[in-house]
Structures are given as C-alpha cells and as structure tokens.
Design a protein around this motif. Structure first.
Motif, PDB file in Angstrom:
ATOM      1  N   SER A 172       0.385  -1.143  -0.056  1.00  0.00           N
ATOM      2  CA  SER A 172       0.361  -0.217  -0.234  1.00  0.00           C
ATOM      3  C   SER A 172       0.928   1.499   0.255  1.00  0.00           C
ATOM      4  O   SER A 172       1.886   1.381   0.402  1.00  0.00           O
ATOM      5  CB  SER A 172      -0.799  -0.248   0.995  1.00  0.00           C
ATOM      6  N   ILE A 173       0.258   2.417  -0.451  1.00  0.00           N
ATOM      7  CA  ILE A 173       0.488   3.725  -0.716  1.00  0.00           C
ATOM      8  C   ILE A 173       1.231   3.935   0.551  1.00  0.00           C
ATOM      9  O   ILE A 173       2.381   4.713   1.511  1.00  0.00           O
ATOM     10  CB  ILE A 173       0.342   4.801  -1.149  1.00  0.00           C
ATOM     11  N   ALA A 174      -0.130   3.559   1.806  1.00  0.00           N
ATOM     12  CA  ALA A 174       0.410   3.913   3.245  1.00  0.00           C
ATOM     13  C   ALA A 174       1.589   3.428   3.830  1.00  0.00           C
ATOM     14  O   ALA A 174       2.191   3.926   4.572  1.00  0.00           O
ATOM     15  CB  ALA A 174      -0.707   3.485   4.206  1.00  0.00           C
ATOM     16  N   ASP A 175       2.022   1.690   3.433  1.00  0.00           N
ATOM     17  CA  ASP A 175       3.364   1.264   3.531  1.00  0.00           C
ATOM     18  C   ASP A 175       4.560   1.864   3.860  1.00  0.00           C
ATOM     19  O   ASP A 175       5.694   1.951   4.174  1.00  0.00           O
ATOM     20  CB  ASP A 175       2.882   0.130   3.566  1.00  0.00           C
ATOM     21  N   ARG A 176       4.623   2.147   2.456  1.00  0.00           N
ATOM     22  CA  ARG A 176       5.599   2.536   0.946  1.00  0.00           C
ATOM     23  C   ARG A 176       5.790   3.723   2.253  1.00  0.00           C
ATOM     24  O   ARG A 176       7.374   4.328   2.173  1.00  0.00           O
ATOM     25  CB  ARG A 176       5.387   2.904  -0.216  1.00  0.00           C
ATOM     26  N   ILE A 177       5.393   4.993   2.426  1.00  0.00           N
ATOM     27  CA  ILE A 177       5.177   6.390   3.006  1.00  0.00           C
ATOM     28  C   ILE A 177       6.021   5.862   4.560  1.00  0.00           C
ATOM     29  O   ILE A 177       6.958   6.441   4.563  1.00  0.00           O
ATOM     30  CB  ILE A 177       4.654   7.150   3.207  1.00  0.00           C
ATOM     31  N   GLU A 178       5.463   4.906   4.915  1.00  0.00           N
ATOM     32  CA  GLU A 178       6.068   4.611   6.636  1.00  0.00           C
ATOM     33  C   GLU A 178       7.381   4.045   6.230  1.00  0.00           C
ATOM     34  O   GLU A 178       8.457   4.658   6.696  1.00  0.00           O
ATOM     35  CB  GLU A 178       5.375   3.147   6.961  1.00  0.00           C
ATOM     36  N   GLN A 179       7.772   3.504   4.712  1.00  0.00           N
ATOM     37  CA  GLN A 179       9.113   2.692   4.943  1.00  0.00           C
ATOM     38  C   GLN A 179      10.085   3.806   3.983  1.00  0.00           C
ATOM     39  O   GLN A 179      11.385   4.297   4.857  1.00  0.00           O
ATOM     40  CB  GLN A 179       8.894   2.324   4.070  1.00  0.00           C
TER      41      GLN A 179
ATOM     42  N   ILE B  95      13.460  17.955   8.262  1.00  0.00           N
ATOM     43  CA  ILE B  95      13.062  17.639   6.460  1.00  0.00           C
ATOM     44  C   ILE B  95      11.857  17.663   5.699  1.00  0.00           C
ATOM     45  O   ILE B  95      11.039  16.696   6.265  1.00  0.00           O
ATOM     46  CB  ILE B  95      13.801  16.059   6.305  1.00  0.00           C
ATOM     47  N   THR B  96      11.671  17.845   4.596  1.00  0.00           N
ATOM     48  CA  THR B  96      10.242  18.249   4.222  1.00  0.00           C
ATOM     49  C   THR B  96      10.259  16.939   3.171  1.00  0.00           C
ATOM     50  O   THR B  96      10.840  17.269   2.156  1.00  0.00           O
ATOM     51  CB  THR B  96       9.431  19.048   3.311  1.00  0.00           C
ATOM     52  N   ILE B  97       9.130  16.114   3.290  1.00  0.00           N
ATOM     53  CA  ILE B  97       9.322  15.276   2.040  1.00  0.00           C
ATOM     54  C   ILE B  97       8.604  15.846   1.048  1.00  0.00           C
ATOM     55  O   ILE B  97       7.119  15.935   1.655  1.00  0.00           O
ATOM     56  CB  ILE B  97       8.782  13.539   2.464  1.00  0.00           C
ATOM     57  N   VAL B  98       8.601  16.235  -0.115  1.00  0.00           N
ATOM     58  CA  VAL B  98       7.573  16.694  -1.266  1.00  0.00           C
ATOM     59  C   VAL B  98       7.299  15.038  -2.172  1.00  0.00           C
ATOM     60  O   VAL B  98       8.157  14.714  -2.953  1.00  0.00           O
ATOM     61  CB  VAL B  98       8.349  17.395  -2.804  1.00  0.00           C
ATOM     62  N   ALA B  99       6.046  14.500  -1.999  1.00  0.00           N
ATOM     63  CA  ALA B  99       5.468  13.781  -2.778  1.00  0.00           C
ATOM     64  C   ALA B  99       5.536  13.345  -4.469  1.00  0.00           C
ATOM     65  O   ALA B  99       4.729  14.470  -4.832  1.00  0.00           O
ATOM     66  CB  ALA B  99       4.653  13.228  -1.908  1.00  0.00           C
ATOM     67  N   VAL B 100       7.018  12.727  -5.271  1.00  0.00           N
ATOM     68  CA  VAL B 100       6.287  13.407  -6.807  1.00  0.00           C
ATOM     69  C   VAL B 100       5.442  12.865  -7.453  1.00  0.00           C
ATOM     70  O   VAL B 100       5.270  11.374  -7.917  1.00  0.00           O
ATOM     71  CB  VAL B 100       7.286  13.208  -6.965  1.00  0.00           C
ATOM     72  N   SER B 101       4.101  13.505  -7.674  1.00  0.00           N
ATOM     73  CA  SER B 101       2.787  12.331  -8.105  1.00  0.00           C
ATOM     74  C   SER B 101       2.980  12.807  -9.621  1.00  0.00           C
ATOM     75  O   SER B 101       2.022  12.058  -9.782  1.00  0.00           O
ATOM     76  CB  SER B 101       1.764  12.707  -6.997  1.00  0.00           C
ATOM     77  N   LYS B 102       4.072  13.566 -10.146  1.00  0.00           N
ATOM     78  CA  LYS B 102       3.699  13.293 -12.108  1.00  0.00           C
ATOM     79  C   LYS B 102       3.899  12.229 -12.175  1.00  0.00           C
ATOM     80  O   LYS B 102       3.958  11.033 -11.584  1.00  0.00           O
ATOM     81  CB  LYS B 102       4.762  13.502 -12.140  1.00  0.00           C
TER      82      LYS B 102
ATOM     83  N   ARG C 184      -4.620  11.262  -3.473  1.00  0.00           N
ATOM     84  CA  ARG C 184      -5.870  10.912  -1.356  1.00  0.00           C
ATOM     85  C   ARG C 184      -5.069   9.967  -0.958  1.00  0.00           C
ATOM     86  O   ARG C 184      -5.528  10.979   0.689  1.00  0.00           O
ATOM     87  CB  ARG C 184      -6.504  10.716  -2.497  1.00  0.00           C
ATOM     88  N   ALA C 185      -4.652   9.514  -1.019  1.00  0.00           N
ATOM     89  CA  ALA C 185      -4.428   7.382   0.018  1.00  0.00           C
ATOM     90  C   ALA C 185      -3.157   8.500   0.516  1.00  0.00           C
ATOM     91  O   ALA C 185      -3.165   8.237   1.200  1.00  0.00           O
ATOM     92  CB  ALA C 185      -4.131   6.644  -0.963  1.00  0.00           C
ATOM     93  N   ALA C 186      -1.622   9.084  -0.377  1.00  0.00           N
ATOM     94  CA  ALA C 186      -0.975   9.304   0.075  1.00  0.00           C
ATOM     95  C   ALA C 186      -1.220  10.435   1.459  1.00  0.00           C
ATOM     96  O   ALA C 186      -0.638  10.475   2.208  1.00  0.00           O
ATOM     97  CB  ALA C 186      -0.072  10.041  -0.918  1.00  0.00           C
TER      98      ALA C 186
END
Ligand SMILES: *Cc1c(COP(=O)(O)O)cnc(C)c1O
Length: 249
Positions: free
Chosen positions: A11-18, A37-44, A52-54
């Motif tokens: 899941s996207i949630a698990d990947r974000i946690e990793q 440190i800011t994570i900018v999730a590159v959604s292109k 929405r999931a992220a």
C-alpha cells in the motif's frame, strides 16, 4: 490504495512509512532532526486518488512538473485542507499561469525570464511564491538550471549567478528560499554526494554574498539518492517512485 512493487503489492501508506523510517535513520546518522526535512511526494503521472491515499497517510507536500497536469489535479483535490503544491520542473513561460495561480512553492527558477513572467502573473492574483534557484552542478547539458559546474573556480559563473540573483531579488512576489539541484543520472554514490556537498557550499557562499535573502532551503535528493542528500544537508526531498511506484509513462 495498492501499488505494484517487486512483483508484489504494497500500500502507499506502507511505502510512505518505509520512506519516513529511512529519512529518520539518515537524519540520525548526521545528527539532524527528521522534522527539519520535508518530503515532497512527486505525484507526476499518478492519479488524484493516489494523491488522496498519500494525503490520508499524512503527507501534505506534493510535487508536479507539468503545468496542465498540475492544473487538473489541483482542481480535483481543492478539498484537501493544508495540501501544499510544489512545482518542481522546468516551466515554459507560456505555461506559467497555473503555477502563478496555484503553486505554493516553485523549485525551478532556472532563468530570469521565468521569474519575471511569474512576478507579473502573481501580481494579478495578489499572491507571493516561495522559490528556489535551480543550479546545475553536474555540467550535464541535459539538465536545466544556472550553470554552476565550475562555480568554485570560474568567476564568470559566480558573477552570472549573482547578477541573476540581484534581478530576482527585485521581484517582490518571488520569495527566495534557497537552491534546488539534481544529481547526475546513474552516477556513483561518491559523485552524487560531491554534487550535493558542492551545492550546500554554494548555498553557504550565497548566504555570505546576499545575507539579505533567505537561503535556508536545499531541495535535493530523489528516490535513488535521498539518503545521501540528507547527509549533505537537504531540507526538501523530492520523492516519486519510492512512494507511488514506477511511473507508467
Ligand atoms: C520526477 C522527479 C523527481 C522524483 O523522481 P523519483 O526518482 O521518482 O523519486 C524529483 N525531482 C524532479 C525535478 C522530478 O522531475
């Protein structure tokens, strides 16, 4: 939401946690706090539903690099409170309007002309735009950004950069925040680390030359090199594949 990964689904949630755990570990190695440190999730190329999931998993910063795609997604996701849009890619002048109207941060000031154009449009909307100068430290001609591959020894590169900075500093709606850079493609870790380190030094030098401007931010590090970037001082990581999986296009 699930995304393909190594032949399985995760899941996207698990990947974000990793990713967050890896960010925390790298920060710890160099005595930095992960909060700096800011994570900018590159959604292109990824769907509004993936964003929405992220967002549901706690992320608030998202990065896009195409003006039309950005315009559509921000309209679809206008209901998400506190979502911050980062425009991270080269922007053609004729496509700048959606960025002036909706972007919260712009990482790719790679020439004076785009800054002037955005200034005029930002004025119409009564908005200010935090911005990063994109610098090219690798010397690759395929990369955008101010030429800084020899900045330590080449006086002309430094003068050219300072003169661009002076012009941009006179545009009141463009708020300088720092530098953005891209590592050379497929290079060895040592080469990538050197590019990040030299970018951080360039930032320190600009801080001395123009202490009236804000140079705090260093936008560097992507899926394949964000831990090196953290060790070299990155404040904003632009991470796509590690969060959303491989891109289709
Ligand atoms: C696509 C892109 C990224 C993210 O790349 P990943 O390798 O997917 O993490 C970062 N920065 C810019 C400018 C990009 O275009």
């Amino acid at each position: 939401m699930q995304v393909a990964y190594n032949g399985g689904m995760i899941s996207i949630a698990d990947r974000i946690e990793q990713v967050q755990a890896r960010v925390a570990l790298a920060a710890q190695r160099v005595d930095r706090s992960a909060e700096s440190i800011t994570i900018v999730a590159v959604s292109k190329t990824h769907s509004a539903d993936a964003i929405r999931a992220a967002y549901a998993a706690g992320l608030r910063h998202f990065g896009e690099n195409r003006s039309g795609e950005f315009e559509q997604k921000q309209a679809k996701l206008a209901d998400l409170d506190g979502l911050q849009w980062h425009f991270i890619g080269h922007l053609q002048t004729r496509q700048s309007l959606p960025v002036a109207q909706h972007a919260d941060q712009f990482h790719a000031v790679d020439r004076v002309k785009i800054a002037r154009r955005l200034q005029r449009q930002l004025d119409q909307f009564g908005r200010n735009l935090p911005a990063y100068l994109e610098v090219n430290l690798s010397g690759e001609t395929s990369k955008y950004g101010f030429a800084c591959d020899q900045w330590e020894t080449d006086t002309r590169q430094r003068e050219h950069l300072l003169s661009a900075v002076a012009t941009i500093a006179d545009l009141p709606r463009i708020e300088m925040r720092g530098l953005m850079t891209m590592a050379p493609w497929g290079a060895a870790d040592g080469v990538i680390r050197t590019v990040f380190r030299r970018t951080a030094r360039l930032r320190d030098w600009l801080q001395e030359e123009r202490p009236d401007l804000n140079w705090n931010a260093l936008s560097m590090g992507m899926t394949d090199d964000f831990e090196l970037a953290i060790e070299e001082g990155a404040t904003h990581l632009r991470i796509g594949r590690a969060i959303f999986g491989e891109r289709e296009t």
